[in-house]
Design a protein around this motif. Sequence first.
Motif, PDB file in Angstrom:
ATOM      1  N   ASN A  32       0.813  -1.212   0.000  1.00 14.30           N
ATOM      2  CA  ASN A  32       0.000   0.000   0.000  1.00 14.30           C
ATOM      3  C   ASN A  32       0.849   1.265   0.000  1.00 14.30           C
ATOM      4  OD1 ASN A  32      -1.786  -1.943   2.197  1.00 14.30           O
ATOM      5  ND2 ASN A  32      -2.756  -1.174   0.355  1.00 14.30           N
ATOM      6  N   ALA A  33       0.595   2.130  -0.969  1.00 16.16           N
ATOM      7  CA  ALA A  33       1.090   3.489  -0.838  1.00 16.16           C
ATOM      8  C   ALA A  33       0.208   4.184   0.204  1.00 16.16           C
ATOM      9  CB  ALA A  33       1.010   4.219  -2.159  1.00 16.16           C
ATOM     10  N   MET A  34       0.779   5.112   0.933  1.00 13.17           N
ATOM     11  CA  MET A  34       0.079   5.758   2.034  1.00 13.17           C
ATOM     12  C   MET A  34       0.098   7.271   1.862  1.00 13.17           C
ATOM     13  SD  MET A  34      -0.741   3.158   3.933  1.00 13.17           S
ATOM     14  CE  MET A  34      -1.225   3.964   5.461  1.00 13.17           C
ATOM     15  N   GLY A  35      -0.910   7.908   2.428  1.00 10.07           N
ATOM     16  CA  GLY A  35      -0.968   9.360   2.332  1.00 10.07           C
ATOM     17  C   GLY A  35      -1.545   9.981   3.586  1.00 10.07           C
ATOM     18  N   TRP A  36      -1.292  11.250   3.746  1.00  8.78           N
ATOM     19  CA  TRP A  36      -1.909  12.079   4.787  1.00  8.78           C
ATOM     20  C   TRP A  36      -2.694  13.200   4.095  1.00  8.78           C
ATOM     21  CZ3 TRP A  36      -2.124  11.077   9.902  1.00  8.78           C
ATOM     22  CH2 TRP A  36      -1.195  10.190  10.445  1.00  8.78           C
ATOM     23  N   PHE A  37      -3.911  13.389   4.575  1.00  9.93           N
ATOM     24  CA  PHE A  37      -4.776  14.469   4.098  1.00  9.93           C
ATOM     25  C   PHE A  37      -5.243  15.268   5.304  1.00  9.93           C
ATOM     26  CE2 PHE A  37      -5.544  13.330  -0.384  1.00  9.93           C
ATOM     27  CZ  PHE A  37      -4.967  12.077  -0.404  1.00  9.93           C
ATOM     28  N   ARG A  38      -5.789  16.456   5.068  1.00  4.58           N
ATOM     29  CA  ARG A  38      -6.328  17.235   6.171  1.00  4.58           C
ATOM     30  C   ARG A  38      -7.589  17.966   5.713  1.00  4.58           C
ATOM     31  NH1 ARG A  38      -1.461  21.763   6.676  1.00  4.58           N
ATOM     32  NH2 ARG A  38      -1.947  22.936   4.760  1.00  4.58           N
ATOM     33  N   GLN A  39      -8.408  18.278   6.696  1.00  4.30           N
ATOM     34  CA  GLN A  39      -9.657  18.966   6.389  1.00  4.30           C
ATOM     35  C   GLN A  39      -9.990  19.944   7.504  1.00  4.30           C
ATOM     36  OE1 GLN A  39     -12.998  16.374   5.549  1.00  4.30           O
ATOM     37  NE2 GLN A  39     -14.008  17.974   4.347  1.00  4.30           N
ATOM     38  N   SER A  40     -10.244  21.191   7.103  1.00  2.17           N
ATOM     39  CA  SER A  40     -10.672  22.234   8.038  1.00  2.17           C
ATOM     40  C   SER A  40     -12.160  22.462   7.858  1.00  2.17           C
ATOM     41  CB  SER A  40      -9.911  23.538   7.769  1.00  2.17           C
ATOM     42  OG  SER A  40      -8.526  23.319   7.843  1.00  2.17           O
ATOM     43  N   PRO A  41     -12.835  23.018   8.878  1.00  2.00           N
ATOM     44  CA  PRO A  41     -14.284  23.264   8.762  1.00  2.00           C
ATOM     45  C   PRO A  41     -14.608  24.120   7.537  1.00  2.00           C
ATOM     46  CG  PRO A  41     -13.577  23.511  11.023  1.00  2.00           C
ATOM     47  CD  PRO A  41     -12.331  23.345  10.214  1.00  2.00           C
ATOM     48  N   GLY A  42     -15.570  23.658   6.741  1.00  2.00           N
ATOM     49  CA  GLY A  42     -16.000  24.406   5.579  1.00  2.00           C
ATOM     50  C   GLY A  42     -15.113  24.272   4.360  1.00  2.00           C
ATOM     51  N   LYS A  43     -14.081  23.457   4.476  1.00  2.00           N
ATOM     52  CA  LYS A  43     -13.154  23.289   3.345  1.00  2.00           C
ATOM     53  C   LYS A  43     -13.136  21.840   2.886  1.00  2.00           C
ATOM     54  CE  LYS A  43     -10.002  27.066   4.540  1.00  2.00           C
ATOM     55  NZ  LYS A  43      -8.572  27.442   4.756  1.00  2.00           N
ATOM     56  N   GLU A  44     -12.695  21.622   1.660  1.00  2.00           N
ATOM     57  CA  GLU A  44     -12.562  20.277   1.133  1.00  2.00           C
ATOM     58  C   GLU A  44     -11.322  19.600   1.726  1.00  2.00           C
ATOM     59  OE1 GLU A  44     -14.653  20.872  -3.265  1.00  2.00           O
ATOM     60  OE2 GLU A  44     -12.565  20.251  -3.093  1.00  2.00           O
ATOM     61  N   ARG A  45     -11.356  18.263   1.689  1.00  2.00           N
ATOM     62  CA  ARG A  45     -10.197  17.525   2.150  1.00  2.00           C
ATOM     63  C   ARG A  45      -9.015  17.829   1.229  1.00  2.00           C
ATOM     64  NH1 ARG A  45     -11.238  11.637   4.498  1.00  2.00           N
ATOM     65  NH2 ARG A  45     -12.728  12.979   5.592  1.00  2.00           N
ATOM     66  N   GLU A  46      -7.850  18.070   1.846  1.00  2.00           N
ATOM     67  CA  GLU A  46      -6.673  18.546   1.120  1.00  2.00           C
ATOM     68  C   GLU A  46      -5.525  17.559   1.265  1.00  2.00           C
ATOM     69  OE1 GLU A  46      -4.406  22.801   1.106  1.00  2.00           O
ATOM     70  OE2 GLU A  46      -4.615  21.837   3.067  1.00  2.00           O
TER      71      GLU A  46
END
Length: 124
Positions: A32-46
Motif C-alpha cells: 500500500n502506498a500511504m498518504g496524509w490528508f487534512r480537512q478544516s471546517p468548511g473546506k474540502e479535504r486537502e
Amino acid sequence: QVQLVESGGGLVQTGGSLRLSCAASGRTFLSNAMGWFRQSPGKEREFVAAISWSGGSTYYLDSVEGRFTISRDNIKHTVYLQMNSLKPEDTAVYFCAARRDVAISYTAREYEYWGQGTQVTVSS
C-alpha cells in the motif's frame, strides 16, 4: 481490508512540532502506498503528503514541503508525519489513507482506506 488508526494530534503553539502516527492492520501493509490528508471546517479535504510502498518516493503539498516529513516503518506497519514549524493555517483534522497500489497519489479518490482522523490545532 486495511484498518487505520491515527494518533499524535493535539494543541501546539505556532512554530511548534507534532508527530502523527498511523497504525495499519489487516490486509498486507507492504503493498500500500500511504498518504496524509487534512480537512478544516468548511473546506474540502486537502492532500498533505504521500509515500510509496517502499518509502523510496515521497510527495508533498507545496505549503508544507520543508516543514513536514512523511515516513514509514514496514516492520511496525506504521506511517508517520513529522510536522515542524507549525502555523495556524495547519490547523485541521488530519487523516491517514491507504491505497491498493504501490505508487503514490495526491488524489483522495484514489485511496480506498481511511482512518478516523486526529485533530491538530496550532494557536497563534
